[in-house]
Scaffold this active site. Structure first.
Site, PDB file in Angstrom:
ATOM      1  N   ASP A  40      13.870   6.344  22.706  1.00 12.71           N
ATOM      2  CA  ASP A  40      14.516   7.109  21.640  1.00 12.71           C
ATOM      3  C   ASP A  40      15.976   7.398  21.975  1.00 12.71           C
ATOM      4  O   ASP A  40      16.850   7.328  21.106  1.00 12.71           O
ATOM      5  CB  ASP A  40      13.794   8.445  21.435  1.00 12.71           C
ATOM      6  N   GLU A  56      -7.388  -5.060  -1.308  1.00 14.67           N
ATOM      7  CA  GLU A  56      -6.454  -4.095  -0.722  1.00 14.67           C
ATOM      8  C   GLU A  56      -7.025  -2.695  -0.868  1.00 14.67           C
ATOM      9  O   GLU A  56      -7.829  -2.453  -1.758  1.00 14.67           O
ATOM     10  CB  GLU A  56      -5.116  -4.143  -1.496  1.00 14.67           C
ATOM     11  N   LYS A  66      -7.041   1.047  -2.240  1.00 17.15           N
ATOM     12  CA  LYS A  66      -6.395   1.682  -3.391  1.00 17.15           C
ATOM     13  C   LYS A  66      -5.823   3.007  -2.899  1.00 17.15           C
ATOM     14  O   LYS A  66      -6.546   3.978  -2.709  1.00 17.15           O
ATOM     15  CB  LYS A  66      -7.370   1.913  -4.544  1.00 17.15           C
ATOM     16  N   ARG A  93       6.658   5.487 -11.378  1.00 23.56           N
ATOM     17  CA  ARG A  93       6.012   4.694 -12.429  1.00 23.56           C
ATOM     18  C   ARG A  93       6.180   5.370 -13.791  1.00 23.56           C
ATOM     19  O   ARG A  93       6.355   4.706 -14.804  1.00 23.56           O
ATOM     20  CB  ARG A  93       4.525   4.558 -12.107  1.00 23.56           C
ATOM     21  N   GLU A 132       3.127   1.968  -3.198  1.00 19.93           N
ATOM     22  CA  GLU A 132       2.673   3.347  -3.314  1.00 19.93           C
ATOM     23  C   GLU A 132       3.372   4.226  -2.276  1.00 19.93           C
ATOM     24  O   GLU A 132       3.485   3.838  -1.113  1.00 19.93           O
ATOM     25  CB  GLU A 132       1.160   3.365  -3.076  1.00 19.93           C
ATOM     26  N   LYS A 174      -7.777  -8.388  -6.454  1.00 13.08           N
ATOM     27  CA  LYS A 174      -6.848  -9.157  -7.297  1.00 13.08           C
ATOM     28  C   LYS A 174      -7.175 -10.635  -7.143  1.00 13.08           C
ATOM     29  O   LYS A 174      -7.315 -11.098  -5.995  1.00 13.08           O
ATOM     30  CB  LYS A 174      -5.399  -8.923  -6.855  1.00 13.08           C
ATOM     31  N   LYS A 228     -13.736   1.895  -7.416  1.00 16.69           N
ATOM     32  CA  LYS A 228     -13.520   3.271  -6.961  1.00 16.69           C
ATOM     33  C   LYS A 228     -14.717   3.781  -6.172  1.00 16.69           C
ATOM     34  O   LYS A 228     -15.859   3.439  -6.464  1.00 16.69           O
ATOM     35  CB  LYS A 228     -13.291   4.191  -8.173  1.00 16.69           C
ATOM     36  N   CYS A 272     -13.130  24.967 -34.462  1.00 14.43           N
ATOM     37  CA  CYS A 272     -12.622  26.145 -35.150  1.00 14.43           C
ATOM     38  C   CYS A 272     -12.018  25.654 -36.453  1.00 14.43           C
ATOM     39  O   CYS A 272     -11.249  24.692 -36.463  1.00 14.43           O
ATOM     40  CB  CYS A 272     -11.543  26.813 -34.302  1.00 14.43           C
TER      41      CYS A 272
HETATM   42  S1  IVH Z   1      -1.663  -3.074  -8.285  1.00 16.26           S
HETATM   43  C1  IVH Z   1      -1.156  -4.431 -12.584  1.00 16.26           C
HETATM   44  N1  IVH Z   1      -2.529  -2.384  -5.906  1.00 16.26           N
HETATM   45  O1  IVH Z   1      -3.247   2.206  -8.888  1.00 16.26           O
HETATM   46  C2  IVH Z   1      -1.679  -3.666 -11.450  1.00 16.26           C
HETATM   47  N2  IVH Z   1      -2.166  -0.654  -7.501  1.00 16.26           N
HETATM   48  O2  IVH Z   1      -4.303   2.045 -11.699  1.00 16.26           O
HETATM   49  C3  IVH Z   1      -0.627  -2.915 -10.736  1.00 16.26           C
HETATM   50  N3  IVH Z   1      -2.621   1.594  -6.685  1.00 16.26           N
HETATM   51  O3  IVH Z   1      -0.327   2.890 -10.672  1.00 16.26           O
HETATM   52  C4  IVH Z   1      -1.123  -2.082  -9.640  1.00 16.26           C
HETATM   53  N4  IVH Z   1      -3.226   1.008  -4.644  1.00 16.26           N
HETATM   54  O4  IVH Z   1      -0.433   3.638  -8.246  1.00 16.26           O
HETATM   55  C5  IVH Z   1      -2.175  -1.947  -7.129  1.00 16.26           C
HETATM   56  N5  IVH Z   1      -3.292  -1.917  -3.774  1.00 16.26           N
HETATM   57  C6  IVH Z   1      -2.912  -1.494  -4.968  1.00 16.26           C
HETATM   58  C7  IVH Z   1      -2.914  -0.122  -5.321  1.00 16.26           C
HETATM   59  C8  IVH Z   1      -2.537   0.254  -6.610  1.00 16.26           C
HETATM   60  C9  IVH Z   1      -3.042   2.023  -5.474  1.00 16.26           C
HETATM   61  C10 IVH Z   1      -2.381   2.479  -7.837  1.00 16.26           C
HETATM   62  C11 IVH Z   1      -0.997   2.377  -8.412  1.00 16.26           C
HETATM   63  C12 IVH Z   1      -1.171   2.112  -9.876  1.00 16.26           C
HETATM   64  C13 IVH Z   1      -2.596   2.453 -10.101  1.00 16.26           C
HETATM   65  C14 IVH Z   1      -3.164   1.533 -11.161  1.00 16.26           C
END
Ligand code: IVH
Length: 671
Positions: free
Chosen positions: A32, A112, A114, A135, A172, A289, A313, A425
């Site tokens: 450092d 990946e 989430k 976003r 993220e 993906k 999820k 109501c």
């Molecule tokens: S891809 C078209 N990859 O999930 C898809 N999103 O519901 C674009 N997120 O707003 C997102 N981990 O905040 C992608 N490995 C990951 C992710 C991820 C978290 C979140 C992201 C996004 C939301 C979509």
């Protein structure tokens, strides 16, 4: 280049590299003290020779000063969301659809974590970080460049010789669990706000107006995709893209993996679920993906989410607690919702004190009594709910819930229509509760975005008789506001300024802010795109409305009924008289296909008419019914008839499905 400027440049590069080794790789190669010495040498050089200072200098991470507010940025390519799945059957269905649409036996997937944080976008022009944004609603976000620059894991410039003209990296921002614990200990010691979970802490930190404050709180970043690209050779797969981003010094989760078929997906899910507790950051599931970008392009999008990706999820967390009381809440459209008041319980990262029971039938179906011990569930940002009752623990004094016959707020009769589950109501906007909800919705960040108009202010304004409808907000004066209890001069000024600012908005936000039943943000955007301005929307028939993607008969009827109501038309007219306005056609002007008109004719081999339309419209294009000199493209399938002939006669470009897909792909780099 002088010796000094060469030295400054070397120092910048060396420091950036050691910063990367330390913060991203967690593998420093110099002590450092040596880093500090190099840093100081650069700092001194820059002080003596300010002309040597560059934007990507590591001394400039915390450069900017606090600002009065954030500006909005429109994403070049919308930041979409992901469809969710919980059950294995949903994952199997996702894989089956992908295989069938692609006509292959087995699909390769990039998997990946989430991340449970906030999505951000980082734009590099000629290798320099020039813009960072949140976003937001997916179309527009907030410009938070100065704050994002303070994250040590985000490169200020790309470590390559010939950087692309433009590279937008998406990922993220989150706070690691250990950093979160440490932050809360420090906050407590200073007598400052304790954050409920790492996600909220990250969100609060990123939205600090003073970057120096952001810099003091440790945030991390992980890249997971790209957005707008110029001069960047996109690799063929998501896996290769992640490898390339890692080469560019972006942090990429170590848990990313390539798998084959649904067995591979489910095995990955199990593995990450087991590893979850030991991970240094919170995740709420995993993301699958389709690995191959060409295959992704063929699968395309439905509404706001890609068909080539799925979030798997983790099941929502549940906890046991007691129901102390069941009250009812009057919603924006008069819906009366039974709400369980709970003995506070920590679940899904927050302390829950209220949980929705949805409606009368749900209370009966779940057999919920006041006094019961119940399971409460909370997942992500959704409202906590009562899942089930532990009947064995029902105390003798427990009693059943009775739906009130009159609105607890305005006393109007409560009605429940044949075939409807909701009780309402009948007081309409005469009911202060409905008026308040309508105003809060109108002022919401995603609607007219009036900062400072929260619960308490709305209560005061409505209860004091100052505001009856949203249009009254624009007539409020400083004198009136300063009469309100607990309203200082500064906050009154700020509120007036926020109201004033909200006069300039977008059509989509305005439509959303009206609080039309069944019209959420996505539908509001679709309506704005389709109609271009408010007048044609107000006079649209239900048939016209049914032409809008994702608008079915129920939504079309709600919209039609809303604009048929004299009171609503009057409020809209007053809002416009007060100067509320939006640019016409703004919604689509920044999208890659905006201004382009397509006509579809004949049967396409893979895409249905609706899919083709949706995919053109997502990129801002318009689909018209007939060919004219103004048509840009005619997309012709088999048995195309007179429209094709007319296109040929007028010299309009004719595309087949493959050419259309190519065009869409070029305009839409996957993320
Ligand atoms: S891809 C078209 N990859 O999930 C898809 N999103 O519901 C674009 N997120 O707003 C997102 N981990 O905040 C992608 N490995 C990951 C992710 C991820 C978290 C979140 C992201 C996004 C939301 C979509």
């Amino acid at each position: 280049m002088t010796d000094l400027s060469a030295r400054a440049r070397t120092l910048r590069e060396v420091l950036a590299l050691h910063n990367y080794r330390y913060h991203v790789l967690d593998d420093p190669t110099i002590p450092d003290a040596q880093y500090d010495a190099l840093y100081q040498e650069l700092q001194q050089l820059e002080t003596l020779h300010p002309e040597l200072l560059t934007a990507d200098s590591p001394t400039q991470r915390v450069g900017a000063h606090a600002r009065p507010g954030f500006t909005q940025v429109t994403h070049r390519i919308p930041m979409l969301s992901l469809n969710n799945g919980f059950l294995n059957s949903e994952i199997e269905a996702f894989d089956r659809r992908a295989r069938e649409s692609l006509g292959v036996d087995c699909v390769e997937y990039a998997c990946e974590p989430k991340f449970d944080g906030l999505a951000v976008s980082l734009t590099y022009e000629k290798g320099l970080l020039v813009q960072g944004s949140t976003r937001g609603d997916g179309e527009t976000g907030e410009e938070v460049t100065a704050n994002l620059r303070t994250l040590h894991t985000i490169p200020l410039s790309l470590p390559i010789k010939n950087p692309p003209e433009r590279l937008e990296v998406r990922g993220e921002v989150l706070m690691q669990k250990a950093d979160f614990e440490a932050l809360n200990i420090a906050q407590k010691a200073r007598g400052e706000k304790i954050f409920v979970n790492p996600r909220n802490a990250a969100a609060g930190t990123l939205r600090q107006l003073d970057p120096a404050l952001t810099a003091r709180r440790p945030l991390s970043f992980f890249a997971y995709g790209v957005g707008a690209l110029e001069g960047f050779a996109l690799p063929a797969t998501q896996g290769a893209l992640m490898a390339q981003l890692a080469l560019l010094h972006f942090p990429v989760a170590a848990e990313c993996a390539l798998v084959s078929g649904v067995e591979g997906l489910l095995a990955y899910f199990k593995r990450i679920q087991n590893a979850r507790a030991a991970l240094p950051y919170d995740i709420d599931g995993v993301v699958y993906k389709v690995n191959d970008f060409a295959q992704q392009a063929r699968l395309g999008f439905v509404s706001r989410a890609p068909r080539f990706a799925l979030a798997h999820k983790f099941p929502a967390e549940e906890a046991l607690t007691e129901i102390m009381e069941i009250d009812v809440q009057v919603g924006r459209t008069g819906t009366i919702t039974p709400v369980a008041r709970l003995k506070p319980v920590f679940v899904g990262g927050v302390t829950v004190t209220n949980a929705t029971l949805h409606n009368e039938d749900e209370v009966r179906r779940k057999d919920v009594h006041v006094g019961d011990t119940v399971w409460v569930r909370r997942a992500g940002d959704v409202i906590p709910e009562v899942v089930s009752v532990e009947l064995g623990q029902r105390p003798v004094h427990a009693h059943a819930f009775v739906m009130p016959t009159h609105c607890p707020v305005c006393g109007s009769q409560v009605i429940r229509e044949e075939g409807e589950s909701a009780s309402r109501c009948s007081g309409g906007l005469f009911c202060p509760a409905q008026r308040k909800e309508a105003l809060l919705h109108f002022a919401h960040r995603r609607a007219m975005d009036i900062e400072g108009l929260g619960d308490k202010r709305v209560d005061q304004l409505v209860d004091g008789g100052w505001v009856h409808s949203s249009a009254d907000l624009y007539g409020l004066t400083m004198e009136q506001l300063s009469q309100l209890p607990l309203m200082g001069e500064k906050s009154a000024e700020n509120l007036i300024a926020a109201i004033q600012r909200s006069r300039t908005t977008t059509l989509a936000r305005f439509i959303f802010s009206l609080g039309i039943r069944n019209v959420g943000e996505a539908t509001a955007r679709d309506l704005a795109r389709q109609f271009g301005d408010l007048a044609p929307l107000m006079s649209a028939s239900t048939e016209d409305l049914l032409q809008v993607p994702d608008v079915g008969p129920v939504v079309a009827q709600s919209i039609h009924d809303f604009f048929a109501e004299g009171h609503n038309r009057e409020v809209i007219e007053r809002l416009q008289q007060q100067g509320v306005h939006w640019p016409i056609h703004e919604a689509s002007s920044t999208l890659p296909l905006s201004g382009k008109t397509f006509v579809l004719t004949g049967t396409l081999p893979h895409l249905s008419r609706d899919e083709a339309r949706a995919r053109i419209e997502v990129l801002g294009g318009k689909v018209a019914g007939s060919v004219s000199a103004k048509t840009h493209y005619v997309v012709a399938g088999s048995e195309a008839g007179s429209k094709l002939e007319r296109a040929q006669a007028l010299g309009v470009t004719v595309l087949d499905e493959a050419q259309l897909l190519l065009l869409l792909k070029q305009e839409h780099s996957p993320s």
